[in-house]
Design an enzyme around this catalytic site. Structure first.
Site, short mmCIF file in Angstrom:
data_model
loop_
_atom_site.label_atom_id
_atom_site.label_comp_id
_atom_site.label_asym_id
_atom_site.label_seq_id
_atom_site.Cartn_x
_atom_site.Cartn_y
_atom_site.Cartn_z
N PRO A 2 -17.76 -44.91 -43.42
CA PRO A 2 -18.90 -45.85 -43.26
C PRO A 2 -19.25 -46.06 -41.78
O PRO A 2 -18.39 -46.38 -40.97
CB PRO A 2 -18.39 -47.14 -43.89
CG PRO A 2 -17.25 -46.73 -44.76
CD PRO A 2 -16.65 -45.52 -44.11
N GLU A 3 -20.52 -45.85 -41.46
CA GLU A 3 -21.03 -46.10 -40.12
C GLU A 3 -22.11 -47.18 -40.24
O GLU A 3 -22.33 -47.73 -41.32
CB GLU A 3 -21.59 -44.80 -39.53
CG GLU A 3 -20.53 -43.69 -39.50
CD GLU A 3 -21.02 -42.38 -38.86
OE1 GLU A 3 -21.92 -42.44 -38.01
OE2 GLU A 3 -20.49 -41.32 -39.23
N LYS A 59 -19.90 -51.83 -36.97
CA LYS A 59 -19.44 -51.48 -38.32
C LYS A 59 -18.80 -52.67 -39.03
O LYS A 59 -18.12 -52.50 -40.03
CB LYS A 59 -18.43 -50.33 -38.23
CG LYS A 59 -18.97 -49.06 -37.58
CD LYS A 59 -17.88 -48.01 -37.53
CE LYS A 59 -18.27 -46.84 -36.66
NZ LYS A 59 -17.16 -45.87 -36.53
N ARG A 258 -11.69 -35.94 -33.35
CA ARG A 258 -12.76 -36.03 -34.35
C ARG A 258 -13.37 -34.66 -34.61
O ARG A 258 -13.68 -33.92 -33.68
CB ARG A 258 -13.87 -36.96 -33.85
CG ARG A 258 -13.44 -38.39 -33.78
CD ARG A 258 -14.48 -39.15 -32.97
NE ARG A 258 -14.11 -40.55 -32.82
CZ ARG A 258 -14.42 -41.48 -33.70
NH1 ARG A 258 -15.11 -41.19 -34.78
NH2 ARG A 258 -14.06 -42.73 -33.50
#
Ligand SMILES: [Zn+2]
Length: 270
Positions: A2-3, A59, A258
C-alpha cells in the site's frame, strides 16, 4: 504494498462507512497487529464512541475518536493505521460475512463491520492517547507527496544528495511514495533511478514534479497504482517485459533493498 493512493482508498472506505456511527464492539483476532496498544485498550476504549472524519498523511491513516454528540478534542484518542506491506481496510455490509484468514481486527457497527486485514503484519494499528501522540508519531515524515508545490519539491530534493530512487522512497524526504509509484514516476520523467538528486537540472525537477502529480492524480482515483498496459506498473512483474513506451526490454535491479524496474533506453544511466 500500500502506497499513498491505496491509503487514500482506505480513507474513503472509512469516510463512506464508518464516520459518526457508534462502534458497538471491537474484536482483536490477532494482537500481533497492535502497536503500543493492548487488546484491552481497544476493546474497552472504543465501544460506544464514534470515529470522526479520517485524515491521511503519507502512508498513515488517522481516525479521530469522539464521544457521540461531541467533537473530537485534542485530548481524545485517535485510531491510527499503517498498512505495511500487505494491510488493507475492508467494509462488510452484511454482519455475519465469513472472516477472511487475514482479518486481524474487527470494528463492529450497527450496519456492518470494518475489518483490518493484513497477511504479513509488518505494521499495524494503534490507539494514541491524544493528538500530541499523533504529532510525535508523524514527526519524522517529510511533506505529504500530494499537493506538494514545485518549490518545496525542489527544496526537498536539493536537501539530500542521494540516488533518486532512495530519496523518493524515503518517507522523511517525502511522505507517501513507495516502490511502484517511484519507479512509475521516474520512468515517465525519463530519469534513471541512480541519478543523483543534486545533479538534476531545473527542467528535470519540473518534469519529475509534473509526473509525480499526474501519476498520483490517476492512482488516487483508482485507489492503487494501476497495472495498466500503458503504465510501467502493468509490466514490471512479468519476466522479459518490454518497455510499454519504446519496446526495449525492461531492466531490474535491487536498489537499497528494493526491487527496481526501469527502461535502459528511456532512462539512460547518468
Ligand atoms: Zn523505454
Amino acid at each position: 504494498m500500500p502506497e499513498l493512493p491505496d491509503v487514500e482508498g482506505f480513507r474513503r472506505v472509512l469516510a463512506q462507512h464508518a464516520v459518526d456511527r457508534p462502534i458497538t464492539r471491537v474484536e482483536v483476532l490477532d494482537p500481533q497487529v497492535l502497536r503500543d496498544t493492548s487488546p484491552r485498550q481497544l476493546t474497552t476504549a472504543l465501544p460506544g464512541t464514534d470515529l470522526a472524519k479520517p485524515r491521511r498523511y503519507g502512508k498513515w491513516l488517522m481516525a479521530p475518536v469522539h464521544q457521540p454528540g461531541h467533537r473530537h478534542g485534542k485530548d481524545d484518542p485517535t485510531l491510527v493505521f499503517h498498512f505495511g506491506m500487505t494491510g488493507s481496510l475492508i467494509w462488510n455490509d452484511a454482519a455475519g460475512e465469513p472472516l477472511h484468514p487475514h482479518d486481524r481486527l474487527v470494528f463492529a457497527m450497527e450496519d456492518g463491520e470494518l475489518r483490518y486485514r493484513d497477511m504479513r503484519k509488518l505494521q499495524g494499528v494503534r490507539l494514541t492517547g491524544n493528538d500530541h501522540d499523533v504529532e510525535v508519531l508523524l514527526s519524522d515524515l517529510g511533506p505529504d507527496a500530494k499537493d506538494l508545490s514545485l518549490a518545496e519539491f525542489r527544496d526537498r530534493l536539493q536537501g539530500v544528495r542521494r540516488q533518486l530512487k532512495a530519496a523518493l522512497t524515503d518517507q522523511s524526504v517525502l511522505a507517501g511514495l513507495g516502490n511502484l509509484l517511484t519507479d512509475e514516476i521516474l520512468w515517465r520523467a525519463g530519469l534513471h533511478p541512480r541519478h543523483l538528486t543534486t545533479d538534476l537540472s531545473s527542467s528535470d525537477v519540473a518534469r519529475l514534479h509534473e509526473e509525480l502529480h499526474d501519476v498520483l492524480r490517476v492512482s488516487i482515483r483508482r485507489g492503487c497504482v494501476p497495472p495498466d498496459d500503458s503504465w510501467l506498473t502493468g509490466w514490471r512483474d512479468q519476466p522479459e517485459a518490454p518497455c510499454p513506451r519504446c519496446g526495449t526490454p525492461l531492466r531490474r535491479m535491487h536498489l537499497g533493498g528494493r526491487a527496481t524496474v526501469w527502461c535502459p533506453h528511456c532512462q539512460p544511466a547518468p
